[in-house]
Design a protein around this motif. Structure first.
Motif, PDB file in Angstrom:
ATOM      1  N   VAL A  88      -0.629   4.262  21.943  1.00 11.41           N
ATOM      2  CA  VAL A  88      -0.836   3.296  21.018  1.00 11.41           C
ATOM      3  C   VAL A  88      -0.999   1.519  21.485  1.00 11.41           C
ATOM      4  N   ARG A  89      -0.228   1.068  22.729  1.00 13.39           N
ATOM      5  CA  ARG A  89      -0.519  -0.064  22.784  1.00 13.39           C
ATOM      6  C   ARG A  89      -1.850  -1.023  23.687  1.00 13.39           C
ATOM      7  N   ALA A  90      -2.595   0.557  24.675  1.00 17.75           N
ATOM      8  CA  ALA A  90      -4.459  -0.172  24.387  1.00 17.75           C
ATOM      9  C   ALA A  90      -5.316   0.023  23.107  1.00 17.75           C
ATOM     10  N   PHE A  91      -4.391   0.819  22.399  1.00 22.21           N
ATOM     11  CA  PHE A  91      -5.520   1.038  21.134  1.00 22.21           C
ATOM     12  C   PHE A  91      -5.491  -0.872  20.122  1.00 22.21           C
ATOM     13  N   ALA A  92      -3.924  -1.371  20.110  1.00 21.43           N
ATOM     14  CA  ALA A  92      -3.566  -2.485  19.986  1.00 21.43           C
ATOM     15  C   ALA A  92      -4.490  -3.472  20.505  1.00 21.43           C
ATOM     16  N   ALA A  93      -4.712  -3.868  21.583  1.00 24.44           N
ATOM     17  CA  ALA A  93      -4.843  -4.525  23.070  1.00 24.44           C
ATOM     18  C   ALA A  93      -6.022  -4.408  22.588  1.00 24.44           C
ATOM     19  N   ASN A 132       3.665  -7.610  21.263  1.00 25.62           N
ATOM     20  CA  ASN A 132       2.563  -6.430  19.940  1.00 25.62           C
ATOM     21  C   ASN A 132       3.272  -6.297  18.796  1.00 25.62           C
ATOM     22  N   VAL A 133       2.627  -7.046  18.059  1.00 28.31           N
ATOM     23  CA  VAL A 133       2.712  -6.505  16.177  1.00 28.31           C
ATOM     24  C   VAL A 133       1.601  -6.325  15.733  1.00 28.31           C
ATOM     25  N   VAL A 134       1.315  -5.722  16.160  1.00 31.39           N
ATOM     26  CA  VAL A 134       0.114  -4.708  15.707  1.00 31.39           C
ATOM     27  C   VAL A 134       0.320  -3.892  15.906  1.00 31.39           C
ATOM     28  N   ASN A 135       0.948  -3.094  16.155  1.00 34.04           N
ATOM     29  CA  ASN A 135       1.511  -1.740  16.002  1.00 34.04           C
ATOM     30  C   ASN A 135       2.754  -1.159  16.827  1.00 34.04           C
ATOM     31  N   TYR A 136       3.566  -2.912  17.148  1.00 40.80           N
ATOM     32  CA  TYR A 136       4.498  -2.790  17.513  1.00 40.80           C
ATOM     33  C   TYR A 136       5.494  -1.289  19.071  1.00 40.80           C
ATOM     34  N   ASP A 137       3.793  -1.020  19.762  1.00 43.69           N
ATOM     35  CA  ASP A 137       4.106  -0.275  20.583  1.00 43.69           C
ATOM     36  C   ASP A 137       5.291   1.255  20.162  1.00 43.69           C
ATOM     37  N   ALA A 138       4.747   1.408  18.813  1.00 39.39           N
ATOM     38  CA  ALA A 138       5.588   2.709  19.054  1.00 39.39           C
ATOM     39  C   ALA A 138       4.721   3.838  19.510  1.00 39.39           C
ATOM     40  N   PRO A 139       5.900   5.015  19.665  1.00 37.97           N
ATOM     41  CA  PRO A 139       5.198   6.339  20.822  1.00 37.97           C
ATOM     42  C   PRO A 139       4.424   7.145  20.036  1.00 37.97           C
ATOM     43  N   LEU A 140       4.140   6.769  18.617  1.00 40.39           N
ATOM     44  CA  LEU A 140       3.107   7.348  17.557  1.00 40.39           C
ATOM     45  C   LEU A 140       2.624   6.539  16.750  1.00 40.39           C
ATOM     46  N   ALA A 141       1.151   7.021  16.625  1.00 40.07           N
ATOM     47  CA  ALA A 141       1.242   5.771  15.466  1.00 40.07           C
ATOM     48  C   ALA A 141      -0.202   7.627  15.301  1.00 40.07           C
ATOM     49  N   ILE A 142      -0.510   7.420  13.785  1.00 40.23           N
ATOM     50  CA  ILE A 142      -1.207   8.250  13.187  1.00 40.23           C
ATOM     51  C   ILE A 142      -2.215   8.063  11.957  1.00 40.23           C
ATOM     52  N   LEU A 196      13.595  13.760  10.074  1.00 43.36           N
ATOM     53  CA  LEU A 196      13.421  14.262  11.183  1.00 43.36           C
ATOM     54  C   LEU A 196      14.794  12.939  12.184  1.00 43.36           C
ATOM     55  N   GLY A 197      14.951  11.908  11.615  1.00 44.50           N
ATOM     56  CA  GLY A 197      15.622  11.304  12.243  1.00 44.50           C
ATOM     57  C   GLY A 197      14.978  10.545  13.045  1.00 44.50           C
ATOM     58  N   LEU A 198      13.088  10.129  12.633  1.00 43.50           N
ATOM     59  CA  LEU A 198      12.762   9.208  13.014  1.00 43.50           C
ATOM     60  C   LEU A 198      12.664   7.435  12.690  1.00 43.50           C
ATOM     61  N   GLY A 199      12.241   5.963  13.034  1.00 40.71           N
ATOM     62  CA  GLY A 199      11.801   5.760  12.158  1.00 40.71           C
ATOM     63  C   GLY A 199      10.381   5.433  11.905  1.00 40.71           C
ATOM     64  N   THR A 200      10.009   4.514  10.714  1.00 39.52           N
ATOM     65  CA  THR A 200       8.614   4.782  10.499  1.00 39.52           C
ATOM     66  C   THR A 200       8.166   3.553   9.756  1.00 39.52           C
ATOM     67  N   CYS A 201       6.587   3.051  10.186  1.00 43.32           N
ATOM     68  CA  CYS A 201       6.543   1.967   9.211  1.00 43.32           C
ATOM     69  C   CYS A 201       4.159   2.383   9.371  1.00 43.32           C
ATOM     70  N   MET A 202       4.331   2.212   7.674  1.00 45.84           N
ATOM     71  CA  MET A 202       3.465   1.948   7.673  1.00 45.84           C
ATOM     72  C   MET A 202       2.289   0.708   7.828  1.00 45.84           C
ATOM     73  N   LEU A 203       1.106   0.800   7.927  1.00 44.93           N
ATOM     74  CA  LEU A 203       0.437  -0.393   8.105  1.00 44.93           C
ATOM     75  C   LEU A 203      -1.081   0.088   7.882  1.00 44.93           C
ATOM     76  N   GLY A 204      -0.791  -1.267   6.959  1.00 44.22           N
ATOM     77  CA  GLY A 204      -2.826  -1.133   6.121  1.00 44.22           C
ATOM     78  C   GLY A 204      -3.717  -1.984   6.966  1.00 44.22           C
ATOM     79  N   ALA A 205      -2.922  -3.599   7.978  1.00 41.76           N
ATOM     80  CA  ALA A 205      -3.987  -4.206   7.891  1.00 41.76           C
ATOM     81  C   ALA A 205      -5.479  -4.027   8.766  1.00 41.76           C
ATOM     82  N   ILE A 206      -4.913  -2.647  10.087  1.00 44.77           N
ATOM     83  CA  ILE A 206      -6.327  -2.364  10.174  1.00 44.77           C
ATOM     84  C   ILE A 206      -7.784  -1.702  10.062  1.00 44.77           C
ATOM     85  N   HIS A 207      -6.360  -0.744   8.763  1.00 43.65           N
ATOM     86  CA  HIS A 207      -8.120  -0.089   8.499  1.00 43.65           C
ATOM     87  C   HIS A 207      -9.158  -0.805   7.501  1.00 43.65           C
ATOM     88  N   PRO A 208      -9.163  -1.838   7.070  1.00 41.03           N
ATOM     89  CA  PRO A 208      -9.961  -2.186   6.414  1.00 41.03           C
ATOM     90  C   PRO A 208     -10.501  -3.622   7.249  1.00 41.03           C
TER      91      PRO A 208
END
Ligand SMILES: Cc1cc2nc3c(=O)[nH]c(=O)nc-3n(C[C@H](O)[C@H](O)[C@H](O)COP(=O)(O)O)c2cc1C
Ligand code: SF4
Ligand code: SF4
Length: 306
Positions: A148-153, A206-216, A243-255
């Motif tokens: 996730v971090r490598a993707f953001a970088a 990393n404020v692109v995807n916050y070093d989350a352990p999973l991004a889809i 399932l007890g996870l925290g989540t956040c939608m990220l709209g800025a990357i796609h466009p």
């Protein structure tokens, strides 16, 4: 011809077992393609079909005697399953509690997400409604903090090569084409991102995807109803919350990875198969924060027609 998608361009093939059909007409009522009709107390394929069977499967799902089968357009009778008992579906109160407790979470503990949990999230999201079956939503799963971090970088590096996109001269040229509201959005929201994302990354934040352990990443194809990836992403988000996870939608990357040669190269590197009108990233992880209060939200307007 049938309605095309990226996965199939064929019609569903309708097979009827007349011996089993009891002529209840339920399949006729639910088929909004008008592919079916009753004749002499038995169902038959009609000649009034609008698009050709879209393989929604509703006829198979409602038939009390397994008298109708749809084959093709990625569907077959093997895809049918018994429904769970009604008492196992969640109540409004349970669902509302889940909705109300959700906050966008961008702070995660150092724990990867188990593959079984990722499968559960994706399985739940597969149930999302789509403009037209079969779903034309594609998923890119980035399943570890390092990835996730490598993707953001890489995304930050890519943005640095795209600065012209938010330059004054380009925005001034584009304003008559995309209008005042877009111009305001680009100047006040998108332009600062081009500075903040790479700038923070250089400081190790990393404020692109916050070093989350999973991004889809949920995205479409040139055929997809633009809403479909968003609907699926929402289903995934709430499944993960349950399932007890925290989540956040990220709209800025796609466009920002849709247009131009560099965007295509970026997509190709990550096996993103199509550019698409709408798409959304969702990040997931075990939360490192706990919100103590909910927040009452409102819509911009709710109007009822008299
Ligand atoms: C479509 C969409 C795009 C979003 N994009 C981002 C984003 O790029 N980065 C981010 O940190 N949060 C993003 N968010 C999260 C919002 O900032 C958040 O939902 C909002 O501030 C309300 O907070 P809440 O989700 O805790 O109610 C997005 C949310 C949605 C629905
Ligand atoms: S699958 Fe859907 S479109 Fe096809 S015959 Fe059945 S109800 Fe009609
Ligand atoms: S739902 Fe089944 S039993 Fe009823 S009319 Fe259709 S095929 Fe026949």
């Amino acid at each position: 011809m049938a309605i095309p998608t990226s996965r199939t361009k064929e019609k569903g093939e309708i097979r009827i077992n007349e011996d089993k059909c009891i002529g209840c007409g339920d399949c006729v009522s639910v088929c909004k393609d008008f592919s079916l009709e009753l004749e002499n107390g038995k169902v038959k394929v009609s000649s009034n079909s609008v698009f050709g069977c879209i393989a929604c499967g509703h006829c198979m799902a409602i038939c009390p005697s397994d008298a109708i089968e749809i084959h093709g357009r990625t569907l077959s009778p093997e895809d049918m399953f018994e429904l769970p008992p009604l008492e196992r579906t969640s109540s409004y109160d349970q669902l509302l509690s889940l909705y109300r407790k959700r906050r966008s979470v961008r702070e995660f503990v150092e724990k990867e997400i188990e593959p079984e949990i990722i499968d559960k999230i994706i399985d739940a999201a597969k149930t999302a409604p789509m403009g037209l079956p079969p779903s034309d939503v594609n998923l890119l799963v980035i399943d570890s903090k390092d990835k996730v971090r490598a993707f953001a970088a890489e995304f930050c590096e890519y943005l640095e090569g795209m600065k012209w996109f938010v330059s004054d001269w380009f925005l001034t040229i584009m304003r008559p084409f995309w209008g005042k509201e877009n111009d305001e959005l680009f100047r006040e929201f998108v332009k600062p991102l081009f500075r903040i994302y790479p700038g923070e990354m250089k400081k190790g934040v990393n404020v692109v995807n916050y070093d989350a352990p999973l991004a889809i990443y949920f995205y479409g194809s040139p055929y997809t109803d633009p809403a479909d990836p968003i609907v699926a992403a929402t289903a995934a988000m709430y499944a993960a919350e349950s399932l007890g996870l925290g989540t956040c939608m990220l709209g800025a990357i796609h466009p920002l990875i849709q247009n131009g040669k560099k965007a295509r190269k970026f997509r190709e590197k990550y096996n993103i198969r199509y550019k698409s009108r709408e798409g959304l990233f969702v990040i997931f992880g075990y939360p490192a924060v706990k919100y103590r209060k909910g927040i009452k939200r409102t819509f911009a307007s709710v109007t009822t027609i008299n």
